[in-house]
Design a protein around this motif. Structure first.
Motif, PDB file in Angstrom:
ATOM      1  N   ASP A  32      52.216  45.494  33.736  1.00  0.00           N
ATOM      2  CA  ASP A  32      52.497  45.774  35.142  1.00  0.00           C
ATOM      3  C   ASP A  32      51.520  46.838  35.613  1.00  0.00           C
ATOM      4  OD1 ASP A  32      53.667  45.552  37.593  1.00  0.00           O
ATOM      5  OD2 ASP A  32      55.687  46.131  36.958  1.00  0.00           O
ATOM      6  N   ASP A  33      51.527  47.115  36.894  1.00  0.00           N
ATOM      7  CA  ASP A  33      50.655  48.157  37.434  1.00  0.00           C
ATOM      8  C   ASP A  33      51.343  48.800  38.623  1.00  0.00           C
ATOM      9  OD1 ASP A  33      49.110  46.935  40.136  1.00  0.00           O
ATOM     10  OD2 ASP A  33      49.847  45.421  38.744  1.00  0.00           O
ATOM     11  N   THR A  34      50.870  49.985  38.989  1.00  0.00           N
ATOM     12  CA  THR A  34      51.404  50.693  40.150  1.00  0.00           C
ATOM     13  C   THR A  34      50.279  51.448  40.827  1.00  0.00           C
ATOM     14  OG1 THR A  34      53.183  52.169  40.897  1.00  0.00           O
ATOM     15  CG2 THR A  34      51.978  52.840  38.932  1.00  0.00           C
ATOM     16  N   ARG A  60      44.789  52.339  40.732  1.00  0.00           N
ATOM     17  CA  ARG A  60      45.846  51.643  39.992  1.00  0.00           C
ATOM     18  C   ARG A  60      45.985  52.217  38.592  1.00  0.00           C
ATOM     19  NH1 ARG A  60      49.414  47.914  42.518  1.00  0.00           N
ATOM     20  NH2 ARG A  60      48.452  47.674  44.562  1.00  0.00           N
ATOM     21  N   TRP A  94      47.549  50.794  35.133  1.00  0.00           N
ATOM     22  CA  TRP A  94      48.047  49.593  34.473  1.00  0.00           C
ATOM     23  C   TRP A  94      48.761  49.999  33.190  1.00  0.00           C
ATOM     24  CZ3 TRP A  94      46.346  44.905  36.839  1.00  0.00           C
ATOM     25  CH2 TRP A  94      45.340  45.063  37.786  1.00  0.00           C
ATOM     26  N   THR A  95      49.821  49.318  32.866  1.00  0.00           N
ATOM     27  CA  THR A  95      50.498  49.591  31.609  1.00  0.00           C
ATOM     28  C   THR A  95      50.748  48.301  30.848  1.00  0.00           C
ATOM     29  OG1 THR A  95      52.370  50.716  30.564  1.00  0.00           O
ATOM     30  CG2 THR A  95      52.868  49.417  32.520  1.00  0.00           C
ATOM     31  N   PHE A 110      48.333  53.030  28.849  1.00  0.00           N
ATOM     32  CA  PHE A 110      47.999  53.000  30.271  1.00  0.00           C
ATOM     33  C   PHE A 110      46.484  52.971  30.432  1.00  0.00           C
ATOM     34  CE2 PHE A 110      52.233  54.626  30.117  1.00  0.00           C
ATOM     35  CZ  PHE A 110      52.838  54.262  31.317  1.00  0.00           C
ATOM     36  N   ARG A 123      42.454  46.902  42.298  1.00  0.00           N
ATOM     37  CA  ARG A 123      43.333  45.985  41.584  1.00  0.00           C
ATOM     38  C   ARG A 123      42.630  44.668  41.274  1.00  0.00           C
ATOM     39  NH1 ARG A 123      49.066  43.108  43.121  1.00  0.00           N
ATOM     40  NH2 ARG A 123      50.117  43.464  41.130  1.00  0.00           N
ATOM     41  N   HIS A 127      39.949  43.894  35.679  1.00  0.00           N
ATOM     42  CA  HIS A 127      40.524  44.990  34.897  1.00  0.00           C
ATOM     43  C   HIS A 127      41.471  44.482  33.811  1.00  0.00           C
ATOM     44  CE1 HIS A 127      38.539  47.685  37.615  1.00  0.00           C
ATOM     45  NE2 HIS A 127      39.237  47.257  38.647  1.00  0.00           N
ATOM     46  N   PRO A 128      42.489  43.665  34.147  1.00  0.00           N
ATOM     47  CA  PRO A 128      43.315  43.147  33.039  1.00  0.00           C
ATOM     48  C   PRO A 128      42.535  42.259  32.080  1.00  0.00           C
ATOM     49  CG  PRO A 128      43.925  42.114  35.129  1.00  0.00           C
ATOM     50  CD  PRO A 128      43.023  43.252  35.452  1.00  0.00           C
ATOM     51  N   HIS A 147      41.023  44.772  29.767  1.00  0.00           N
ATOM     52  CA  HIS A 147      42.046  45.395  28.913  1.00  0.00           C
ATOM     53  C   HIS A 147      42.475  44.456  27.787  1.00  0.00           C
ATOM     54  CE1 HIS A 147      43.306  47.575  32.882  1.00  0.00           C
ATOM     55  NE2 HIS A 147      42.206  48.087  32.375  1.00  0.00           N
ATOM     56  N   LEU A 190      56.639  52.580  33.955  1.00  0.00           N
ATOM     57  CA  LEU A 190      55.982  53.061  35.174  1.00  0.00           C
ATOM     58  C   LEU A 190      56.891  53.935  36.030  1.00  0.00           C
ATOM     59  CD1 LEU A 190      54.116  49.803  36.288  1.00  0.00           C
ATOM     60  CD2 LEU A 190      53.068  51.871  35.367  1.00  0.00           C
TER      61      LEU A 190
END
Length: 541
Positions: free
Chosen positions: A257-259, A273, A275-276, A294, A300, A304-305, A308, A464
């Protein structure tokens, strides 16, 4: 005082005063009793809500908020009950007639922890008998009353003295090596550094507020000085983060997820952002240790993912964010990731429509509840009820139970939802909620074919939660580098909490030991191994 006819009341003014004081005292006792009962009811409601949450998991989108409201209500009622109790005691003391005593039924308090130091304050015993005046007294025993007290934080400077010696034979000067500091040419001890880190990232206290508090305590540490320590500690702790990263990405299933994180820019703040990715098999009775990592990014973007999880090939529990799309493609190397969507996200869209009435009443308007949204919530909740019964079972047992109990409900839900969707306009709010699920039905129902998949992505949302709360305090990250440092320390703190380890104590010990700890045994410093080592040392002592 009982109701009496006017003719039966005494004519004497002093008697009337005494009767009035007695009546006031009785009223104060009654008010204290009512306040006590209300506080007890609030306390029991809070316990029931917490037990239900621990046993059955989250029952609604508002459950966390309801717990907070119950705790605030209990706090207020307990304070009121104490005030009324003291008022009742004062009224009883003034009464000239006997008033029924009031004793408040407080919830039982746990004894003070054994590890806390005890300071004995002995009240001087009488030197003579208060009855006959005799001096031949013999001790029978003692009564001990324990009072919890706190000593304000104490600062100290540790002076490490290294004596120099000269050899009388060869005139060589010898001296012990300089003590180790976490930071080259450092001045702060590991406990102080751990406190600064935990205050900033665990308690959401920016460095400028920490500096102000330290100055009031007589220790002047500038903002830039504290910032230097944070940056250096992140460098020192990077190997622990890398090891946690390897542990998390070795999981069969990840929660992602991300915030948002506001990032300071020229004359404004941009939206970055965090990300976790969370590894947590506890709902399955898994023995692997939970952990979270994280990452920070300035936007976003889907790259990025993909960066990761470049080498990850397991299951990803997440929302329907389009940036994950390329991770699920068949031609992805080294292999496609299995997509598993979150039913809690889907349920939330229906729940918001089903709860419109409560929302409208808060605004002073009356709005009808959507019957289709309410029915969807009811059907989805039936799946959650089954999952609560399966907590702690192995993946194989969960899969068998899901095929037997959940699969028929899911099939009925899909049939009902497609039938209702065909009757709705594309602009209807309920239709939008259905359109979130129906095109992605295979990803939503993947849990029916794999017992390792969870029904929700709540593990990532819990990771998060602290960031979402902290944003209101620290307002923004100072730069992209600040976001990267936050990601490293959040990874350590959240992982420590997931393993029931005190983050500040763990960080202090890490900073004290990591410089001369063999890199081949870095796993010994991970929170679950650290806790086991400390528990063994305590038992041995």
């Amino acid at each position: 005082m009982d109701d009496q006819p006017a003719d039966d009341l005494p004519d004497d003014i002093e008697a009337l005063k005494a009767a009035l004081i007695s009546a006031r005292s009785d009223l104060a006792v009654a008010r204290a009793q009512v306040s006590d009962d209300q506080a007890l009811i609030a306390h029991l409601k809070l316990l029931i809500a917490k037990y239900n949450r621990e046993k059955f998991g989250t029952r609604s989108e508002h459950s966390a908020r309801i717990l907070d409201q119950l705790e605030l209500q209990l706090e207020d009622l307990e304070a009121s009950a104490t005030e009324d109790e003291l008022a009742a005691e004062a009224s009883a003391a003034q009464a000239t007639t006997t008033v029924a005593a009031f004793s408040r039924k407080r919830p039982s308090r746990k004894p003070f922890p054994e590890h806390l130091p005890r300071e004995r304050v002995v009240i001087a015993a009488p030197t003579s008998c208060p009855c006959c005046g005799g001096s031949r007294l013999s001790k029978l025993g003692e009564d001990v009353t324990e009072t919890l007290e706190v000593i304000p934080r104490q600062w100290k400077v540790i002076q490490t003295v290294r004596e120099k010696f000269s050899c009388r034979d060869c005139e060589t000067i010898s001296q012990a090596p300089a003590p180790f500091h976490v930071i080259p040419r450092g001045w702060a001890g590991p406990s102080l550094l751990a406190m600064i880190l935990f205050e900033k990232f665990g308690q959401h206290q920016p460095l400028n507020r920490q500096a102000e508090r330290y100055a009031r305590e007589g220790v002047d540490l500038s903002l830039s000085t504290l910032a230097d320590q944070v940056g250096a500690c992140c460098t020192v702790l990077a190997p622990i983060f890398k090891r946690l990263e390897a542990h998390v990405l070795a999981a069969e299933r990840l929660h992602g997820d991300d915030t948002t994180v506001p990032v300071l820019a020229k004359g404004k703040t941009d939206t970055g952002r965090l990300w976790t990715y969370v590894r947590d098999d506890r709902p399955f009775g898994g023995k692997d240790h939970p952990a979270a990592i994280f990452y920070f990014s300035r936007d976003r973007g889907g790259e990025h993912p993909r960066r990761h999880l470049a080498n990850y090939t397991g299951i990803l529990q997440a929302d329907a964010y389009g940036g994950y799309g390329k991770l699920y493609e068949d031609d992805r190397l080294p292999a496609p990731i299995t997509e598993a969507l979150c039913w809690a996200h889907a349920r939330r869209k229906f729940f918001e429509l089903a709860d419109l009435a409560a929302s409208a009443r808060r605004k002073g308007k009356e709005t009808a509840i959507s019957p289709l949204a309410l029915e969807a919530v009811r059907r989805i909740d039936a799946l959650f009820d089954i999952e609560r019964d399966l907590n702690g079972l192995s993946a194989e047992d969960r899969l068998a139970a899901r095929q037997d109990r959940s699969a028929p409900l899911v099939a009925d839900l899909e049939k009902w939802m497609r039938e209702q969707r065909a009757k709705l306009s594309r602009h209807a709010e309920v239709a939008k909620a259905m359109d979130y699920m129906l095109p992605r039905w295979d990803a939503f129902t993947a849990f029916l074919n794999d017992g390792r998949i969870c029904l929700t992505n709540n593990a990532a949302e819990r990771a998060l939660r602290g960031i979402a709360l902290g944003r209101k305090s620290w307002l923004f990250a100072g730069s992209d580098r600040g976001g990267l440092r936050a990601a490293i320390i959040y990874s350590l703190i959240v992982t420590a909490k997931m393993n029931d380890v005190d983050p500040q104590a763990w960080l202090a010990d890490l900073l004290a030991r990591i410089a001369d700890h063999p890199v081949q045994r870095i796993d010994q410093l991970l929170p679950w191994n650290w806790r086991h080592h400390n528990e063994s040392a305590t038992e041995a002592a």
